[in-house]
Design a protein around this motif. Structure first.
Motif, PDB file in Angstrom:
ATOM      1  N   UNK A  13      43.793  39.350  40.043  1.00 43.84           N
ATOM      2  CA  UNK A  13      44.051  38.042  40.629  1.00 43.84           C
ATOM      3  C   UNK A  13      43.712  38.120  42.111  1.00 43.84           C
ATOM      4  N   UNK A  14      43.427  36.978  42.722  1.00 42.37           N
ATOM      5  CA  UNK A  14      43.183  36.936  44.152  1.00 42.37           C
ATOM      6  C   UNK A  14      44.502  37.020  44.899  1.00 42.37           C
ATOM      7  N   UNK A  15      44.472  37.631  46.072  1.00 40.72           N
ATOM      8  CA  UNK A  15      45.702  37.716  46.829  1.00 40.72           C
ATOM      9  C   UNK A  15      45.635  38.755  47.933  1.00 40.72           C
ATOM     10  N   UNK A  16      46.781  39.208  48.428  1.00 38.34           N
ATOM     11  CA  UNK A  16      46.855  40.184  49.514  1.00 38.34           C
ATOM     12  C   UNK A  16      46.430  41.567  49.040  1.00 38.34           C
ATOM     13  N   UNK A  17      46.393  42.542  49.938  1.00 33.96           N
ATOM     14  CA  UNK A  17      45.961  43.884  49.532  1.00 33.96           C
ATOM     15  C   UNK A  17      46.732  44.475  48.360  1.00 33.96           C
ATOM     16  N   UNK A  18      47.975  44.045  48.167  1.00 35.57           N
ATOM     17  CA  UNK A  18      48.786  44.604  47.094  1.00 35.57           C
ATOM     18  C   UNK A  18      48.238  44.324  45.704  1.00 35.57           C
ATOM     19  N   UNK A  50      37.543  39.127  52.157  1.00 36.54           N
ATOM     20  CA  UNK A  50      37.436  37.701  51.857  1.00 36.54           C
ATOM     21  C   UNK A  50      37.332  37.468  50.354  1.00 36.54           C
ATOM     22  N   UNK A  51      36.571  38.312  49.660  1.00 35.31           N
ATOM     23  CA  UNK A  51      36.449  38.186  48.210  1.00 35.31           C
ATOM     24  C   UNK A  51      37.789  38.430  47.543  1.00 35.31           C
ATOM     25  N   UNK A  52      38.462  39.501  47.897  1.00 33.18           N
ATOM     26  CA  UNK A  52      39.733  39.864  47.267  1.00 33.18           C
ATOM     27  C   UNK A  52      40.812  38.808  47.482  1.00 33.18           C
ATOM     28  N   UNK A  54      40.355  35.628  47.789  1.00 31.47           N
ATOM     29  CA  UNK A  54      40.024  34.356  47.174  1.00 31.47           C
ATOM     30  C   UNK A  54      39.434  33.340  48.120  1.00 31.47           C
ATOM     31  N   UNK A  55      39.004  33.769  49.299  1.00 30.93           N
ATOM     32  CA  UNK A  55      38.446  32.841  50.281  1.00 30.93           C
ATOM     33  C   UNK A  55      36.962  32.550  50.051  1.00 30.93           C
ATOM     34  N   UNK A  56      36.369  33.233  49.085  1.00 29.01           N
ATOM     35  CA  UNK A  56      34.951  33.009  48.780  1.00 29.01           C
ATOM     36  C   UNK A  56      34.777  32.634  47.313  1.00 29.01           C
ATOM     37  N   UNK A  57      35.639  31.758  46.825  1.00 28.16           N
ATOM     38  CA  UNK A  57      35.628  31.393  45.408  1.00 28.16           C
ATOM     39  C   UNK A  57      34.275  30.921  44.890  1.00 28.16           C
ATOM     40  N   UNK A  58      33.505  30.126  45.647  1.00 31.23           N
ATOM     41  CA  UNK A  58      32.207  29.710  45.094  1.00 31.23           C
ATOM     42  C   UNK A  58      31.280  30.882  44.785  1.00 31.23           C
ATOM     43  N   UNK A  59      31.499  32.002  45.476  1.00 30.10           N
ATOM     44  CA  UNK A  59      30.617  33.155  45.297  1.00 30.10           C
ATOM     45  C   UNK A  59      31.219  34.213  44.379  1.00 30.10           C
ATOM     46  N   UNK A  60      32.537  34.290  44.321  1.00 33.36           N
ATOM     47  CA  UNK A  60      33.192  35.390  43.616  1.00 33.36           C
ATOM     48  C   UNK A  60      33.595  35.067  42.190  1.00 33.36           C
ATOM     49  N   UNK A  61      33.704  33.794  41.842  1.00 36.74           N
ATOM     50  CA  UNK A  61      34.006  33.430  40.468  1.00 36.74           C
ATOM     51  C   UNK A  61      35.446  33.672  40.065  1.00 36.74           C
TER      52      UNK A  61
END
Length: 313
Positions: A13-18, A50-52, A54-61
């Protein structure tokens, strides 16, 4: 031969480093033209954060689980090409995530031998040099005697770009935090200024932006034939930043351009030559074991990094 399974870092899931966790996955089987590498070190890059998050959703899917890590330093296990032999220490990067693992298969043309002067962690810290070379030499066509401004002169790309700009004969002005001004000068900046209060900056032939904000403000500092290369964008307003770069990329003068990093063997060989000549040196801020990669991401997010955050496997 490696085991059929290995440890790798994934997130579901997208979120913080944890959200990053170690798990067991199949060991990759190299395809045609690929090299299987036992990973020894990798760097942590802003784009991965940024990918992890979720700030790049259009690119990361939205498909999970996802892997992390885009570059590596390691030992060849299965060469797949006559360029390498088993045990060679190589470095490189690709567009496919997943180097935060015990093994990774990578296209041979994205790998090259590591200079003998470097250990794996040092080499990993310098892989951002590919971006610096592409930005200053291949995109901006920096010439000796030109005035170069680097935003983020002691960061993950900036610390290499500062050294490279000086080696290319430019007059380098580096913007950095107050505590890092001395380091910027050590790296080769002719002038080092606090980015919070730089004063009157004057005009520049080339600007390398590693920040991604206030691009228009800095574009106004370009000379009539000036060029700006932006390698980051404002994660709070990514569409706005990308739109600004696109609108200004076709200008005949005072243009702003961006590019996607593309590590290739010839660029890695160029970087090796700068290193061997003593003109570019590594800078490891902190090194974390693979199991603590969340702490490595957290350290980069906290800012103030001097050089590169590295993960050792």
């Amino acid at each position: 031969m490696p085991s059929t399974s290995m440890r790798a870092i994934t997130y579901d899931r997208y979120g913080p480093p944890d959200v990053l966790r170690g798990t067991t996955v199949p060991t990759p089987v190299p395809g045609p033209g690929e090299v299987l590498v036992r990973v020894r070190a990798l760097s942590v890059n802003g784009g991965e954060l940024a990918m992890r998050s979720g700030k790049l959703l259009p690119f990361s899917g939205k498909r999970f689980p996802k892997r992390i890590g885009v570059d590596l330093v390691g030992e060849v296990v299965e060469p797949g090409t006559s360029r390498f032999a088993v045990g060679d220490l190589v470095w490189g990067g690709g567009r496919r995530m997943g180097t935060a693992a015990e093994y990774h298969a990578m296209a041979a043309d994205r790998l090259d031998h590591v200079p003998a002067e470097l250990d794996p962690a040092q080499a990993a810290s310098l892989l951002a040099g590919i971006t610096a070379i592409t930005a200053l030499r291949d995109k901006a066509h920096l010439m000796p005697g030109e005035r170069l401004l680097i935003r983020g002169a002691t960061g993950g790309v900036g610390f290499v770009a500062t050294q490279l700009g000086k080696a290319m004969g430019a007059h380098v002005t580096g913007l950095a935090s107050a505590k890092n001004l001395g380091l910027a000068r050590e790296l080769g900046a002719d002038v080092a200024l606090d980015y919070r209060d730089p004063g009157v900056l004057g005009k520049f032939d080339v600007i390398l932006d590693t920040v991604g904000r206030d691009l228009d403000t800095f574009r106004r500092l370009l000379t009539a034939r000036g060029r700006m290369v932006a390698i980051a964008f404002d994660l709070a307003h990514p569409a706005r930043t990308l739109g600004y770069v696109a609108a200004n990329s076709l200008r005949p003068t005072r243009w702003v351009r961006a590019f996607s990093g593309n590590p290739k063997a010839d660029l890695l060989a160029d970087l090796s030559r700068w290193v061997t000549a003593g003109l570019v040196r590594p800078l490891v801020d902190q090194a974390f074991p693979l199991a603590d990669i969340a702490d490595a991401h957290r350290a980069l997010e906290n800012g103030g990094v001097r050089g590169k955050i590295v993960v050792e496997v």
